[in-house]
Design a protein around this motif. Structure first.
Motif, mmCIF file in Angstrom:
data_model
loop_
_atom_site.group_PDB
_atom_site.id
_atom_site.type_symbol
_atom_site.label_atom_id
_atom_site.label_comp_id
_atom_site.label_asym_id
_atom_site.label_seq_id
_atom_site.Cartn_x
_atom_site.Cartn_y
_atom_site.Cartn_z
ATOM 1 N N VAL A 1 13.833 20.804 73.798
ATOM 2 C CA VAL A 1 13.524 21.877 72.859
ATOM 3 C C VAL A 1 14.581 22.968 73.013
ATOM 4 O O VAL A 1 15.041 23.248 74.126
ATOM 5 N N ASN A 2 15.004 23.550 71.900
ATOM 6 C CA ASN A 2 15.953 24.658 71.934
ATOM 7 C C ASN A 2 15.330 25.838 72.694
ATOM 8 O O ASN A 2 14.142 26.106 72.563
ATOM 9 N N ARG A 3 16.133 26.542 73.481
ATOM 10 C CA ARG A 3 15.584 27.603 74.324
ATOM 11 C C ARG A 3 16.114 28.997 73.956
ATOM 12 O O ARG A 3 15.934 29.936 74.723
ATOM 13 N N ARG A 4 16.741 29.127 72.794
ATOM 14 C CA ARG A 4 17.198 30.448 72.340
ATOM 15 C C ARG A 4 16.253 30.936 71.239
ATOM 16 O O ARG A 4 16.375 30.558 70.079
ATOM 17 N N LEU A 5 15.309 31.768 71.630
ATOM 18 C CA LEU A 5 14.291 32.269 70.710
ATOM 19 C C LEU A 5 14.652 33.672 70.252
ATOM 20 O O LEU A 5 14.820 34.580 71.073
ATOM 21 N N HIS A 6 14.783 33.856 68.959
ATOM 22 C CA HIS A 6 15.090 35.167 68.394
ATOM 23 C C HIS A 6 13.799 35.957 68.230
ATOM 24 O O HIS A 6 12.836 35.486 67.607
ATOM 25 N N SER A 7 13.776 37.158 68.798
ATOM 26 C CA SER A 7 12.603 38.022 68.682
ATOM 27 C C SER A 7 13.056 39.453 68.438
ATOM 28 O O SER A 7 14.265 39.738 68.362
ATOM 29 N N HIS A 8 12.098 40.371 68.330
ATOM 30 C CA HIS A 8 12.457 41.772 68.116
ATOM 31 C C HIS A 8 13.174 42.358 69.328
ATOM 32 O O HIS A 8 13.808 43.414 69.243
ATOM 33 N N ARG A 9 13.105 41.670 70.472
ATOM 34 C CA ARG A 9 13.805 42.114 71.684
ATOM 35 C C ARG A 9 15.190 41.503 71.807
ATOM 36 O O ARG A 9 15.898 41.764 72.768
ATOM 37 N N GLY A 10 15.568 40.672 70.851
ATOM 38 C CA GLY A 10 16.860 39.992 70.896
ATOM 39 C C GLY A 10 16.662 38.502 71.114
ATOM 40 O O GLY A 10 15.633 37.933 70.742
ATOM 41 N N VAL A 11 17.655 37.848 71.738
ATOM 42 C CA VAL A 11 17.574 36.412 72.005
ATOM 43 C C VAL A 11 17.050 36.217 73.423
ATOM 44 O O VAL A 11 17.652 36.673 74.392
ATOM 45 N N GLU A 12 15.906 35.534 73.521
ATOM 46 C CA GLU A 12 15.270 35.318 74.810
ATOM 47 C C GLU A 12 15.278 33.833 75.161
ATOM 48 O O GLU A 12 15.337 32.974 74.284
ATOM 49 N N ARG A 13 15.163 33.541 76.468
ATOM 50 C CA ARG A 13 15.081 32.154 76.913
ATOM 51 C C ARG A 13 13.626 31.694 76.895
ATOM 52 O O ARG A 13 12.914 31.743 77.895
ATOM 53 N N HIS A 14 13.222 31.260 75.721
ATOM 54 C CA HIS A 14 11.868 30.742 75.518
ATOM 55 C C HIS A 14 11.950 29.584 74.532
ATOM 56 O O HIS A 14 12.920 29.477 73.774
ATOM 57 N N PRO A 15 10.951 28.709 74.512
ATOM 58 C CA PRO A 15 10.999 27.578 73.580
ATOM 59 C C PRO A 15 11.116 28.021 72.124
ATOM 60 O O PRO A 15 10.368 28.878 71.666
ATOM 61 N N ASN A 16 12.092 27.456 71.431
ATOM 62 C CA ASN A 16 12.282 27.698 70.004
ATOM 63 C C ASN A 16 12.202 26.342 69.301
ATOM 64 O O ASN A 16 13.188 25.633 69.186
ATOM 65 N N HIS A 17 11.011 25.996 68.867
ATOM 66 C CA HIS A 17 10.774 24.660 68.317
ATOM 67 C C HIS A 17 11.455 24.446 66.969
ATOM 68 O O HIS A 17 11.526 23.310 66.489
#
Length: 391
Positions: free
Chosen positions: A143-159
């Protein structure tokens, strides 16, 4: 054409600091031995050695020493030796990552280099008439691990993020149809065991290699692809059982593809370029980076191409992201390009310029400046093009 293969155990004596996660992780046991696996392929008078090492990383200087030993043992030119780490996060540190840990034992490193080189010697001495064939399939474990959020790009699952599910399977067979070696290439981080594990292990890709060997014979090398922003879908700190399940899944897909018996592809070649690039300060490998800068006055980096039949392996010395690999393969207008990360060096992450602008862990954890990243990607693309044309 002739080929030979070998499998050498490189498990270090304990205790040893494990590499791949922050914090003190001193190994307390061995879940499974780690290996250096090699296949040597000879066509006419040219021999190419491809080595897969179950370590997190090796430096440019380490590779140089290993290649020199291999040359002295076999006569294979140093330019025709390809060494890639699987990037297991449950193996011993080799780059003095941790300030709190004792320096890496130089005597052990010398022994490690000799063991890795011996894998090439054993494979070379086992050369026999052979043929090489190539197949591809898919396996979905990442699974991609670059999740875009309001805090920026985080290391979380990005399905919804990109992954490359391709599993390439290169079969090396004797003329009487006995398997000499299998080379697997797929891009996903070997981090199933996670930071809580204190056991030596090759992680899921080590399981995949062993399961393939037990099922269809021969030696099975694993080469990691565009794994820079792809983690196992189970994420981290999972169980040994889950690690083994993922390894068996990859092995099962590989065995099915290998037994399709594609038409053999002939011919080998090796080519490489060395670039002198500007550095970007790596956040935690400062000691290793400063040492190479003192020696070379710049970031000297190698990109290597190995041609096996109609497939071109492009070895990159860092952690290639999915989008970076796509830029290289798209530029070549050739789907025969196989990207391999952690090859012949470790220079941190290799993101695209767009990802550097976005920020995130992979954008920060690199050793090359933005202009150098651009030059590196462009040079890899040009090497892929020229290698595909046979130059």
């Amino acid at each position: 054409m002739r080929a030979g293969a070998s499998d050498v155990i490189i498990t270090p004596p304990l205790p040893v600091q494990l590499a791949g996660h922050k914090g003190q992780r001193v190994a307390v046991g061995i879940l499974d031995d780690i290996h250096a696996r090699c296949v040597v392929i000879q066509d006419c008078d040219r021999s190419v050695a491809i080595i897969s090492v179950e370590l997190l990383w090796l430096s440019r200087e380490h590779i140089s020493q290993i290649r020199t030993i291999i040359n002295s043992l076999t006569g294979i030119p140093t330019s025709d030796v390809f060494i890639a780490c699987t990037h297991t996060h449950s193996g011993p540190d080799t780059l003095d990552w941790y300030d709190f840990a004792p320096l890496v034992d130089k005597n052990w490193l010398s022994s490690l280099f000799r063991l890795i080189a011996s894998s090439a010697y054993i494979a070379y001495m086992a050369l026999q008439p052979a043929q090489v064939s190539v197949a591809s399939t898919t396996v979905s474990i990442g699974v991609n691990r670059r999740l875009h959020s309001h805090r920026g790009v985080e290391r979380h699952p990005n399905h919804l993020g990109p992954v490359d599910s391709t599993l390439d399977v290169i079969s090396v067979m004797s003329l009487d149809e006995k398997r000499i070696a299998t080379i697997l290439r797929h891009g996903t981080h070997p981090v199933v065991l996670g930071a809580n594990s204190l056991l030596i292990s090759g992680d899921w890709c080590g399981v995949a290699s062993k399961q393939t060997e037990e099922s269809i014979g021969g030696v099975c090398l694993f080469l990691n692809g565009a794994a820079g922003n792809v983690n196992p879908a189970v994420w981290t700190n999972s169980t040994v059982a889950e690690m083994e399940r993922i390894g068996r899944r990859v092995s099962g897909a590989a065995i099915e593809a290998a037994l399709r018996e594609p038409l053999p592809e002939h011919g080998i070649a090796a080519n490489s370029i060395t670039l002198k690039l500007d550095p970007f300060e790596h956040p935690y490998l400062k000691r290793a980076q400063q040492e190479r800068l003192r020696s070379d006055k710049a970031m000297l980096v190698e990109i290597q191409a190995i041609r096996l039949g109609n497939k071109i392996i492009i070895g990159l010395g860092g952690e290639c992201l999915v989008e970076t690999a796509k830029k290289i393969t798209d530029a070549s207008v050739d789907h025969r390009i196989l990207i391999v990360s952690y090859a012949n060096d470790y220079i941190g992450y290799i993101p695209t310029l767009e990802q550097i602008a976005e920020g995130g862990y992979e954008a920060r954890t690199r050793m090359l400046s933005e202009s150098s990243i651009e030059a590196y990607i462009d040079s890899a693309s040009q090497l892929a093009i020229s290698s595909a044309k046979g130059r």
